[in-house]
Design a protein around this motif. Structure first.
Motif, mmCIF file in Angstrom:
data_model
loop_
_atom_site.group_PDB
_atom_site.id
_atom_site.type_symbol
_atom_site.label_atom_id
_atom_site.label_comp_id
_atom_site.label_asym_id
_atom_site.label_seq_id
_atom_site.Cartn_x
_atom_site.Cartn_y
_atom_site.Cartn_z
ATOM 1 N N PHE A 41 0.808 -1.219 0.000
ATOM 2 C CA PHE A 41 0.000 0.000 0.000
ATOM 3 C C PHE A 41 0.844 1.273 0.000
ATOM 4 C CE2 PHE A 41 -3.193 -3.107 1.303
ATOM 5 C CZ PHE A 41 -4.144 -2.830 0.338
ATOM 6 N N THR A 42 2.065 1.197 0.502
ATOM 7 C CA THR A 42 2.968 2.347 0.390
ATOM 8 C C THR A 42 3.274 2.612 -1.074
ATOM 9 O OG1 THR A 42 3.961 1.924 2.544
ATOM 10 C CG2 THR A 42 5.260 3.227 0.999
ATOM 11 N N HIS A 43 3.514 1.549 -1.842
ATOM 12 C CA HIS A 43 3.801 1.731 -3.267
ATOM 13 C C HIS A 43 2.549 2.081 -4.056
ATOM 14 C CE1 HIS A 43 8.042 0.861 -3.175
ATOM 15 N NE2 HIS A 43 7.785 -0.103 -2.307
ATOM 16 N N LEU A 44 1.403 1.573 -3.636
ATOM 17 C CA LEU A 44 0.155 1.959 -4.305
ATOM 18 C C LEU A 44 -0.157 3.435 -4.064
ATOM 19 C CD1 LEU A 44 -2.255 -1.071 -3.790
ATOM 20 C CD2 LEU A 44 -1.291 -0.216 -5.926
ATOM 21 N N ALA A 45 0.238 3.942 -2.921
ATOM 22 C CA ALA A 45 0.010 5.355 -2.623
ATOM 23 C C ALA A 45 0.825 6.256 -3.547
ATOM 24 C CB ALA A 45 0.342 5.657 -1.166
ATOM 25 N N LEU A 91 1.225 5.655 -6.709
ATOM 26 C CA LEU A 91 0.686 5.491 -8.056
ATOM 27 C C LEU A 91 0.141 6.783 -8.665
ATOM 28 C CD1 LEU A 91 0.453 3.235 -10.101
ATOM 29 C CD2 LEU A 91 -1.817 2.739 -9.215
ATOM 30 N N PRO A 92 -0.613 7.608 -7.938
ATOM 31 C CA PRO A 92 -1.100 8.859 -8.550
ATOM 32 C C PRO A 92 0.035 9.776 -9.036
ATOM 33 C CG PRO A 92 -2.335 8.399 -6.559
ATOM 34 C CD PRO A 92 -1.211 7.402 -6.617
ATOM 35 N N ALA A 93 1.123 9.847 -8.294
ATOM 36 C CA ALA A 93 2.251 10.686 -8.718
ATOM 37 C C ALA A 93 2.865 10.127 -9.996
ATOM 38 C CB ALA A 93 3.298 10.773 -7.616
ATOM 39 N N TYR A 94 3.010 8.802 -10.073
ATOM 40 C CA TYR A 94 3.554 8.177 -11.286
ATOM 41 C C TYR A 94 2.626 8.388 -12.470
ATOM 42 C CZ TYR A 94 6.848 5.669 -8.249
ATOM 43 O OH TYR A 94 7.831 5.345 -7.358
ATOM 44 N N THR A 95 1.323 8.262 -12.226
ATOM 45 C CA THR A 95 0.338 8.462 -13.295
ATOM 46 C C THR A 95 0.387 9.898 -13.804
ATOM 47 O OG1 THR A 95 -1.065 6.785 -12.259
ATOM 48 C CG2 THR A 95 -2.094 8.193 -13.885
ATOM 49 N N ALA A 96 0.497 10.839 -12.892
ATOM 50 C CA ALA A 96 0.559 12.250 -13.293
ATOM 51 C C ALA A 96 1.813 12.513 -14.124
ATOM 52 C CB ALA A 96 0.545 13.142 -12.053
ATOM 53 N N GLN A 97 2.939 11.937 -13.733
ATOM 54 C CA GLN A 97 4.181 12.120 -14.491
ATOM 55 C C GLN A 97 4.073 11.476 -15.867
ATOM 56 O OE1 GLN A 97 6.754 14.003 -13.713
ATOM 57 N NE2 GLN A 97 7.891 13.464 -15.551
ATOM 58 N N ALA A 98 3.483 10.284 -15.932
ATOM 59 C CA ALA A 98 3.324 9.605 -17.223
ATOM 60 C C ALA A 98 2.395 10.400 -18.138
ATOM 61 C CB ALA A 98 2.789 8.194 -17.016
#
Length: 141
Positions: free
Chosen positions: A75-79, A81-88
């Motif tokens: 869940f730390t890594h899932l948290a 995910l929004p930052a990675y999605t925004a960068q992508a």
């Protein structure tokens, strides 16, 4: 006189006896092994103590928390995910903007894009080849 053969007869069969030289060799080898074992064991124990001292903050005192660690990791890594999605998404928009004006690309940028597309196609072909069971002609039915 006859020399002893190194074997003595007993009631149930023969028993091998070691000569004095072999017994001395065994004793010295055993003592060397004991010294080496103590030296290596001491070094290993010292290194273990050093590593554990340097990493003491990572040792859980409450073993009941150990069961929560896999979920915390996931869940730390899932948290993130929004930052990675925004960068992508940001990078996709930049790529789309660059490709919309493909006529303004420099020769170097166009060549890099073509090489990248060629590499993607080559890996696709390798995947197809492997997926077909290393056969160029097709699938075996």
């Amino acid at each position: 006189g006859r020399k002893p053969s190194g074997r003595q007869q007993s009631g149930s069969g023969s028993v091998f006896t070691m000569s004095g030289a072999v017994q001395n060799l065994m004793k010295s080898t055993r003592s060397l092994a004991e010294v080496a074992s103590k030296t290596i064991g001491s070094k290993v124990n010292q290194q273990y103590a050093k590593v554990m001292q340097e990493n003491a903050k990572y040792v859980l005192e409450d073993k009941s928390k150990l069961a929560d660690m896999p979920k915390q990791y996931v869940f730390t890594h899932l948290a993130e995910l929004p930052a990675y999605t925004a960068q992508a998404t940001k990078e996709w928009h930049m790529t789309k903007a660059k490709l919309s004006g493909w006529r303004e690309l420099s020769t170097s940028e166009a060549a890099t894009g073509l090489l990248f597309a060629g590499e993607i196609f080559a890996w696709f072909c390798v995947g197809e080849y492997v997926g077909r069971g290393f056969s160029l002609t097709g699938y075996d039915y």
